[in-house]
Design an enzyme around this catalytic site. Sequence first.
Site, short mmCIF file in Angstrom:
data_model
loop_
_atom_site.label_atom_id
_atom_site.label_comp_id
_atom_site.label_asym_id
_atom_site.label_seq_id
_atom_site.Cartn_x
_atom_site.Cartn_y
_atom_site.Cartn_z
N CYS A 30 0.87 -1.18 0.00
CA CYS A 30 0.00 0.00 0.00
C CYS A 30 0.90 1.22 0.00
CB CYS A 30 -0.89 -0.02 1.25
SG CYS A 30 -1.78 1.53 1.57
N CYS B 250 -1.01 3.04 -7.50
CA CYS B 250 -1.84 2.59 -6.37
C CYS B 250 -1.95 1.08 -6.49
CB CYS B 250 -3.22 3.23 -6.42
SG CYS B 250 -4.42 2.56 -5.24
#
Length: 253
Positions: free
Chosen positions: A70, A177
């Site tokens: 992440c 992302c």
Amino acid sequence: MIVALIDSGLGSLPTAAWLRKLRPDVDLVLQLDPDGAPWGPKPEQWVVERVVDTARASLTMGAEVIVLPCNTASVTALEHVRADVGPGIPVIGTVPAIKPAAAACRSVAVWATAATTASRYQADLIARFGGEATVTGVACHGLADAIDAGDLVAVRAAIAAAAEQTPDDVEGVVLGCTHYPLVVDNIVAALPDGVRLFDSAQAVAAQTIRRMDGLGRASTGNGTVQVFNSGRPGELPAAAAAFEPGRALGATD
């Protein structure tokens, strides 16, 4: 060998699926945080405490390696997690693949969340690794949220909007992302033919395996997948079944 992957939503699935493919014997603990998601807009100290607490909980479950697949968690909490768990526990973070993209392409777009696109962190990465390439940040409004919801109509709309913002001469797109590789086919379909995509999931999985092997311990896992939702034992959300990595990890509608 137990590996814990920590992400607020479904962003851990691409890396987890690569780990499952490369080392099917490894037991995985997937730590999701539906109560706290999304992490991007949260205050920095809140994210640090959330991620550090989750890493600690993972260790009590027997995790020997911690992965932060992440960008928000890596930027905000990686060094804090490393300091908290100590040098004996490998902690692997995620960095957008700007360096290989800029080395291979003259024009690069970095697709990321609005918060990441506006961050000093991404600007520093572009300055350090952009080389001679022209690098443009593209904020993909709502895309990660649509992926977490399994809303493929909203996914396609967010991708179309991002494609419109992407320079016409782009040669490479960095998926900045960790959610975005889940919809890579949709992204490819929205971009001109020949545009190359770069993401970090496979590289993070490979680095995780290198760090695991470096521990010098025999792997006696059974390839199990445990899921925790904000610390509660559970299952992957039904939305995960909309994506092949989610299905590979046991998600069902």
